[in-house]
Each structure stands twice: as structure tokens, then as C-alpha cells.
Design a protein around this motif. Structure first.
Motif, short mmCIF file in Angstrom:
data_model
loop_
_atom_site.label_atom_id
_atom_site.label_comp_id
_atom_site.label_asym_id
_atom_site.label_seq_id
_atom_site.Cartn_x
_atom_site.Cartn_y
_atom_site.Cartn_z
N LEU B 333 0.82 -1.21 0.00
CA LEU B 333 0.00 0.00 0.00
C LEU B 333 0.86 1.26 0.00
O LEU B 333 1.98 1.26 0.51
N SER B 334 0.31 2.33 -0.55
CA SER B 334 1.04 3.59 -0.60
C SER B 334 0.05 4.76 -0.48
O SER B 334 -1.11 4.64 -0.87
N LEU B 335 0.54 5.86 0.06
CA LEU B 335 -0.31 7.05 0.23
C LEU B 335 0.28 8.24 -0.51
O LEU B 335 1.51 8.35 -0.64
N GLN B 336 -0.58 9.13 -0.97
CA GLN B 336 -0.15 10.40 -1.57
C GLN B 336 0.77 11.14 -0.57
O GLN B 336 0.49 11.16 0.62
N LYS B 337 1.84 11.73 -1.09
CA LYS B 337 2.74 12.52 -0.21
C LYS B 337 2.50 14.01 -0.45
O LYS B 337 2.11 14.43 -1.55
N TYR B 338 2.77 14.81 0.57
CA TYR B 338 2.56 16.26 0.49
C TYR B 338 3.82 16.99 0.93
O TYR B 338 4.47 16.57 1.89
N PRO B 339 4.13 18.11 0.27
CA PRO B 339 5.35 18.84 0.65
C PRO B 339 5.17 19.60 1.97
O PRO B 339 4.05 19.93 2.35
N LEU B 340 6.28 19.87 2.63
CA LEU B 340 6.26 20.72 3.81
C LEU B 340 6.18 22.17 3.30
O LEU B 340 6.98 22.58 2.46
N GLN B 341 5.16 22.90 3.82
CA GLN B 341 5.01 24.29 3.34
C GLN B 341 4.72 25.22 4.51
O GLN B 341 4.21 24.80 5.55
N TYR B 342 5.04 26.49 4.29
CA TYR B 342 4.82 27.46 5.37
C TYR B 342 3.36 27.90 5.36
O TYR B 342 2.85 28.39 4.34
N CYS B 343 2.68 27.72 6.49
CA CYS B 343 1.28 28.15 6.60
C CYS B 343 1.23 29.53 7.25
O CYS B 343 1.65 29.69 8.40
N HIS B 344 0.75 30.49 6.50
CA HIS B 344 0.68 31.86 7.03
C HIS B 344 -0.29 31.97 8.20
O HIS B 344 -0.13 32.85 9.04
N PHE B 345 -1.27 31.10 8.24
CA PHE B 345 -2.24 31.17 9.34
C PHE B 345 -1.62 30.68 10.65
O PHE B 345 -1.70 31.36 11.67
N PHE B 346 -0.97 29.52 10.60
CA PHE B 346 -0.37 28.99 11.83
C PHE B 346 1.03 29.56 12.10
O PHE B 346 1.57 29.39 13.19
N GLY B 347 1.61 30.21 11.09
CA GLY B 347 2.95 30.75 11.26
C GLY B 347 3.98 29.66 11.46
O GLY B 347 4.92 29.81 12.23
N ASP B 348 3.82 28.56 10.73
CA ASP B 348 4.72 27.43 10.91
C ASP B 348 4.70 26.55 9.65
O ASP B 348 3.78 26.65 8.84
N PHE B 349 5.71 25.68 9.54
CA PHE B 349 5.73 24.74 8.41
C PHE B 349 4.88 23.53 8.74
O PHE B 349 4.85 23.05 9.87
N SER B 350 4.20 23.03 7.73
CA SER B 350 3.34 21.87 7.94
C SER B 350 3.13 21.14 6.61
O SER B 350 3.26 21.73 5.53
N GLU B 351 2.78 19.87 6.73
CA GLU B 351 2.29 19.14 5.56
C GLU B 351 0.78 19.35 5.46
O GLU B 351 0.15 19.80 6.40
N SER B 352 0.21 18.91 4.35
CA SER B 352 -1.25 18.84 4.26
C SER B 352 -1.74 17.61 5.01
O SER B 352 -1.04 16.59 5.08
N HIS B 353 -2.93 17.73 5.57
CA HIS B 353 -3.60 16.58 6.20
C HIS B 353 -5.03 16.56 5.68
O HIS B 353 -5.97 16.96 6.38
N PRO B 354 -5.19 16.11 4.44
CA PRO B 354 -6.48 16.25 3.75
C PRO B 354 -7.63 15.48 4.41
O PRO B 354 -7.43 14.56 5.21
N ALA B 355 -8.82 15.87 4.02
CA ALA B 355 -10.05 15.25 4.53
C ALA B 355 -10.24 13.84 3.95
O ALA B 355 -11.05 13.07 4.47
N PHE B 356 -9.51 13.53 2.88
CA PHE B 356 -9.55 12.17 2.31
C PHE B 356 -8.13 11.66 2.15
O PHE B 356 -7.23 12.42 1.80
N ALA B 357 -7.96 10.36 2.39
CA ALA B 357 -6.69 9.73 2.04
C ALA B 357 -6.82 9.17 0.63
O ALA B 357 -7.85 8.57 0.29
N TRP B 358 -5.79 9.40 -0.16
CA TRP B 358 -5.76 8.90 -1.55
C TRP B 358 -4.70 7.80 -1.57
O TRP B 358 -3.51 8.06 -1.58
N MET B 359 -5.19 6.59 -1.49
CA MET B 359 -4.31 5.44 -1.27
C MET B 359 -4.24 4.60 -2.53
O MET B 359 -5.22 4.52 -3.28
N ASN B 360 -3.10 4.01 -2.78
CA ASN B 360 -3.03 3.12 -3.93
C ASN B 360 -2.29 1.84 -3.60
O ASN B 360 -1.55 1.75 -2.60
N CYS B 361 -2.52 0.88 -4.46
CA CYS B 361 -1.91 -0.42 -4.34
C CYS B 361 -0.70 -0.38 -5.27
O CYS B 361 -0.85 -0.03 -6.45
N LYS B 362 0.47 -0.70 -4.73
CA LYS B 362 1.68 -0.54 -5.55
C LYS B 362 1.66 -1.44 -6.78
O LYS B 362 2.25 -1.12 -7.80
#
Lengths: 418, 418
Positions: B333-362
Motif C-alpha cells: 500500500l502507498s499514500l499520496q505525499k505532500y510537501p512541507l510548506q509554510y502556513c501563514h495562518f499557523f505561522g509554521d511549516f506543515s504538511e497537508s492533512h487532507p479530509a480524504f486519504a488517496w491510497m493506492n496499491c503498488k
């Protein structure tokens, strides 16, 4: 009305680009040059009185009297889910609303309420959306031509636009049902009873279609304040709306009562794709309001507390009497007449007192909408209902002070001339 | 999912006749033989866990903590009228909702909020309805062919059905934007960012269309709990929804932010004919809830009270970490990856944590939806999003106990075999 010049609020409305809204009681549509609209009637003598739309503000005073009994409260953590009742075919219908709809119909006796699997209730964002859901559900499933949607003139002014808005390949407006001749083709007939605009009780007019004709009964006004309840209706597809029943037009709650399960499923599918169901807050509040109406009819509060329908009936009866007095004095104006009928709900004989007056100029060559506009009364022309411009539709469910001003202005019209 | 056999609630679902509902977080669509549906997850070991739809029940616990601050009350005599604000182009938009929408966007910094005449806010019955209003508004006014609506695969599974439901002569589904070649023709591109299903930030992919291409930005998930806020967006037509922002999916409130006044007018016309506006109860409650979120971010209650976005961010972050742990242990199994980005709202770096997981079978030849279904986890197949069946979309915004059961079941999958 759209595209004409009208003086409103001291400003001249020119070439409105916003088309008239299409609804059971359409709001006024004119945009002024600066983008604002005049819909809250200012009662100054200089400003036109808008009775084009049927905003049911008349009922506010009753709800004020009911007070805290009709207050609605919801907590922040309630009703987050899309689902209202996963066990129901109509999964977005709040069970409490379904219960109160059935209770009220049983009490009023305007509809035969059946067992669960013989009758499906579908909630919509007003009955306008359910009309469109019904067009979709009754359209042929194959790749044939779009089915004709017809209605006998004078028909509700918004049906043509509802049917043609998206240039659907499934259905299209087919015009006045009286002149629908292609009876070999399938068709949908809209039967509005009591009729909007004319207030008369109606039956289908296209005969001979046999199995090919499908009928949608738009029964928005089949309530005791407007018309005698003469029969428990039991048609295949019937539509109602809270706007006309309780006066809460802002809640956008309508319901369909459908016999055929496959038709119900297709209507629900339309509702899912169109808006993923209907706001729960409005459904729950509507349930409360319908319950209050049932309570008011059962004398549960105090024997002297007027029921909702008594209130509506008396106010409208009085307004109609006053209007008929004024019209009687004007040799050129005439109003639709209604037969005296026995109302099973009130247990007495009564005429209809519709939500709209359907008035005409006895000299058929006049443009009555234009004449009234010249006298600062904005109404909807018969043209919009597929009939002659010497007819107009006038809202009777406005606020008291608006109605009085209307009578005052109408009574000053001495001569009818374009 | 529709038409397949699925065991649910101990009953076998056969040949469902109700098509899948079409929405941002579609409810599960399977009808059982007796017409009931299984959407409220029973956590028994025998019953499939439904994570196909994205019912945002995760947020309930936050709203419980907020308590009376988010209680909404309305009197029976209030909001009877069709009109919310006759002075506004969008006459059915409650002024308080408009105010709270703007306040929240300003606080979060996800959208550039402009002056009144440079930006029009239109409320809808969820953003689904506004998507259709936008299709209508952006279609050619002349009698040309229907405009193509395209979106880059994997695209939101309901766009095709929204575009094609009524076989409109104005617009039609044109498929994957990557393979849209007829750039001489006008087109509408749906850009969902963060994307549903994959959670990635997106831009239009059809180039060369120039003036003929129109873009609708579906920004339902552009909120700090799901993704770093990296820019103040300022597109011509942007859509948001309360369902994803606050979690109140049952309220059916969405909004469009539109720059062009003529496009706004046409969208409003669609809303008028489709549903004559939007329920006032839901608008007023949504205004209250958005106001509470703004308050929670301003620390107006107590310095220790977690803001709504902190809460959502932390819960989703933790869920994603747990899911990644489980997936890491499964070589197939594998999951979509997201880059670390600066969030202006939280004032910190973070990945995305989406409302859906997009998973695939290798191993790309597998049908992952079917495999998970065999392990009592119901999800949505990649096929529905215009891509491969070895991908699936899984809701991450379910209730805590459902999420834990999901992890437990996922971790027991030892072998991937159809």
C-alpha cells in the motif's frame, strides 16, 4: 416587467439586466441603477407599492401572537451529518418533519395519508425545486425527444422558465395545455389547484393522452385559509410548500407526496445532485411550525386561542370583501368569482379567498398592469401567465398597511386609459 | 459502487437502483433490499465500515466543547419573507452571513477580500448548487454547442453527473482536462484545490485556451485544518462550503466569490429559478458558527481555549500519522505525499492533512476498492475519479471510533489479492 422603465423609490429603473425571479411568490425583480432593489414597501405617497410578488408577510402577526411556543433552538453540535434518516428512501428528510406533515394533512383532510410504502414524502428546497425534480423524474429514460411540459393558461408564470432554463434534452416547455395537440407524444401536465394566478380549482385539461400523459399537482394553496377543503386528494404526485401553508417563505421548505417508488427514487436522485438534500435547520423549524399549527387547531393552549387557519381565513375574507367593494365601485374593473362550497375543515360553506387577486379590465384592449403602475401599484401582467394583458395578478398576502394603501390607491382610479 | 453486491448490516445489497448521491462528501448510496441504507456505522466486527462518503462527524466534539456559545435560536415570526437583503444584488443572502464570511476569510488569509462592487458573494444550498449555477453562468449566451466542462483526473467524482444530469444544451461533461484537446472551443475547467480526492494543491492544466477558457476554483478544502495556507487567493470565481469549513454538512450552505458582475447576476438568476434562494435559518446559523470560529481564533473566551482550526489540524495530523504508520508496515500500500510548506495562518511549516486519504496499491493491476471491501472497509474506487481502480479515496473526517476501527481493519490486511 423586466426591461421596462419603472419609477421606484424615487429612482428610475432602467433596462433591468436581472431577469424576474421565478417562484411561487416571486420577489420583485427590478434592479435600480445602483444595483439595489425596492421590495420592502415604503408607504410614502411617492413610492410605488409592490404587489407583484406574493411575499406572505400577512402571517407575521399570527406568529407573533403564538410567541415562545414557536421559538426554535438548535445546538452547535447538532445536525452536522448529511443524513437525516438513513433508513428512509429520502435519507435527507428529517423524521420529525415527515411526522408533522402527515399529522397536519390528516387534521386538515386535504390529502389522503397512506402507509409508508404506498406513499413517499420527499422534502425540497421549496416546491420550486421539487417541480424540477418531478420534471426530471417523469422524463423518458430513453433517448427520445424532450417531453413537453404543459399547463392550462393562465398558468403559473414561472413554469416556462423552470422547464427551459438549462435547455434540457429531457424536458421542455410546451405551452398552454388547452392548445397541446400532439397527444401521441408523452407529456407532463402541471395542474395548479387552486390555480396561481386565478385561484380556481383545477383538473387536467389534456385528455386522450392516456398512459402517455403524466400529471403533477401543484397544491401550494390547497389549505383552508385560501379555499374550502372539499376533498381528500389522492393523486400520484402532489406538491406542497411551507411558504404558502405557514407563511415562512424564507425557510425554503416544500414537500412532494409520491405514490410510485421509482418516480420517488428519481426525484431523490435529482435532489442529491442538485443540492445534496435540504437544510436540516429549516426542516426542523418547519416541523415545529407545522406542529404549532396542528396544536392551534386542537385547542391545546386555550379555548379562545384562534387557530392558524381561522386567522388566515378571516384576514383574507375581510381583505377580499374590502377589495370587492372597491372594485364594485369601478365600472371598468372586474374580479374572478368563486363558488360557495362546503369546507370539510371548517364545517361550513365558504367562497375561496385566494392569495392572489386575478383582476381584469372589462375593456379587453387595455394593459392593466401598465395602468396600475401609473397609479403606483406594481402587479404582474396577465401576459406573464400566458394570457391577455387586460388581466393582472395582485398579491393579497402582503402586510396590513400595504393592503390598505393598495385599496386606497385602487379606489382613486377614476378613469382607465393607457 | 452502484449496482455491485455489498454485504451491509448483515444484509446483502443487490443491484442497487438508487444511483450514488453526488456531492463533496457523498453519502453512501447503497439501498438494501428493503429500501434502507447503512450509513451510521455500527462498529460490530461483522458490519462493513463505511468511509466512502465524507460525512464530517469528526468536528462534533469541538462544537460540544463550545457549548452554548454556538446555540442558535429563531422566533416564529422572524424570517418569513423571501428577501434577506433587498439592497444586495444577491437579495437572498443574509447580511450577517456575508459579514461573517468576509471576517473569517480576512482572519484566515486564504482569500483576498475586496470592496463590495469588486467582489460579489452568492450563497447557495451547498457548493454543489453553486457549481451548477456557475456552469449556467459561464455557458455561452448564443445558440452554440454546449460548452465542455473539464477537470484534471483524478477529478471530484460528482462533476460528470452534475454536468450531464439534465442533458443540458448549455454545458456538458468533457472529461479529463489533461486530454482536452479542442482548445479552439470554449471550455470551463474545474480546479479543485486542495484536490478531492488527492489533496494536492492544483492549478489549471488546459493551456492555450486563452480567453475561451473559464476556470471555477472549488476551494472547499482550502482551510488551515486541511492544508497550509500559502497564499491569499484572488481568482475570478471561487467556491467554498460550510460542510468542509465548520463540519456542518447538514446545513447545506456554500458560497461563491465572484468578480464579474454579469456572471454573478446569472448565478443569482440560476439560484432564483432553482430554489428561490437559500433557507434563512441555515444562513443565520452558519453566520453564528463562522463567527464562533473567528472568535475561537481571536482568543476572546479564554487563552487556553483551542481554536477551531488548531483542533481540526491536530486531530487530522494525528490521524494521518497513525495511518502512515499502518501503511508503512504494508509493502503493497502507498499514500499520496505532500510537501512541507509554510502556513501563514499557523505561522509554521506543515504538511497537508487532507479530509480524504488517496491510497493506492503498488501493484497497479489490483482493484483496491474491492480488496478493502473484502476486509469490511467501504471506500470509493479510483474509477469514479476518472483514474485507475488501484486507487481509492478514504474519508479521514469520520468519528474517532470509526477511524480507529478503520486502522485496526487496515492493519490486519496481510495479503493483497483480488
Amino acid at each position: 416587467m423586466c426591461g421596462t422603465d419603472t419609477a421606484t423609490g424615487g429612482r428610475v429603473i432602467k433596462n433591468s439586466t436581472v431577469p424576474p425571479p421565478c417562484n411561487h411568490n416571486p420577489p420583485v425583480s427590478e434592479s435600480t441603477e445602483n444595483g439595489t432593489r425596492s421590495v420592502v414597501n415604503n408607504l410614502s405617497s411617492e413610492i410605488p407599492l409592490n404587489l407583484d410578488h406574493g411575499d406572505p408577510r400577512m402571517f407575521e402577526s399570527y406568529w407573533k401572537k403564538v410567541g415562545d411556543r414557536c421559538k426554535f433552538t438548535i445546538e452547535g453540535h447538532e445536525s452536522l451529518s448529511y443524513f437525516a434518516n438513513p433508513k428512509n428512501l429520502c435519507w435527507f428528510l428529517e423524521p420529525k418533519l415527515e411526522e408533522e406533515i402527515k399529522k397536519l394533512h390528516k387534521m386538515v383532510g386535504n390529502v389522503k395519508v397512506e402507509e409508508e410504502e404506498d406513499q413517499f414524502i420527499i422534502v425540497g428546497n421549496g416546491s420550486s425545486q421539487l417541480i424540477q425534480a418531478a420534471f426530471y423524474a417523469l422524463s423518458p429514460l430513453d433517448d427520445s425527444n424532450p417531453i413537453n411540459v404543459v399547463s392550462a393558461a393562465p398558468y403559473y408564470s414561472c413554469y416556462p422558465e423552470m422547464a427551459d432554463l438549462l435547455k434540457s434534452g429531457l424536458y421542455k416547455w410546451g405551452g398552454d395545455a388547452h392548445s397541446f395537440n400532439d397527444k401521441e407524444e408523452p407529456f407532463i401536465e402541471m395542474v395548479t389547484s387552486p390555480n396561481n394566478p386565478s385561484g380556481v380549482i383545477r383538473e387536467p385539461v389534456v385528455n386522450g393522452g392516456g398512459a402517455k400523459g403524466k400529471v403533477i399537482y401543484d397544491l401550494a394553496y390547497y389549505w383552508p385559509q385560501y379555499t374550502p377543503i372539499t376533498a381528500k386528494l389522492d393523486h400520484d404526485l402532489m406538491l406542497f410548500t411551507v411558504s404558502k401553508c405557514t407563511g415562512h417563505a424564507g425557510s425554503r421548505i416544500g414537500w412532494a407526496i409520491v405514490k410510485d417508488k421509482e418516480v420517488a427514487k428519481r426525484m431523490i436522485k435529482f435532489m442529491e445532485i442538485s443540492t445534496i438534500g435540504v437544510a436540516k435547520e429549516s426542516q426542523l423549524r418547519a416541523a415545529k411550525l407545522l406542529g404549532v399549527i396542528s396544536d392551534s387547531c386542537s385547542n391545546v393552549w386555550s379555548p379562545n386561542f384562534e387557530s392558524f387557519f381561522e386567522y388566515g381565513h378571516l384576514v383574507l375574507k375581510e381583505r377580499w370583501e374590502k377589495l370587492r367593494e372597491v372594485v364594485k365601485k369601478n365600472p371598468l374593473l372586474s374580479l374572478q368569482k368563486y363558488p360557495l362550497q362546503y369546507c370539510h375543515f371548517f364545517g361550513d360553506f365558504s367562497e375561496s379567498h385566494p392569495a392572489f387577486a386575478w383582476m381584469n379590465c372589462k375593456n379587453g384592449s387595455k394593459d392593466l398592469e401598465k395602468i396600475l403602475r401609473g397609479n403606483k401599484i406594481l402587479v404582474r401582467s396577465g401576459r406573464r401567465f400566458g394570457t391577455d394583458p387586460n388581466y393582472v395578478r395582485i398579491s393579497m398576502v402582503c402586510k396590513e398597511e400595504e393592503f390598505n394603501l393598495f385599496l386606497q390607491r385602487l379606489s382613486t382610479i377614476k378613469e382607465i386609459s393607457d
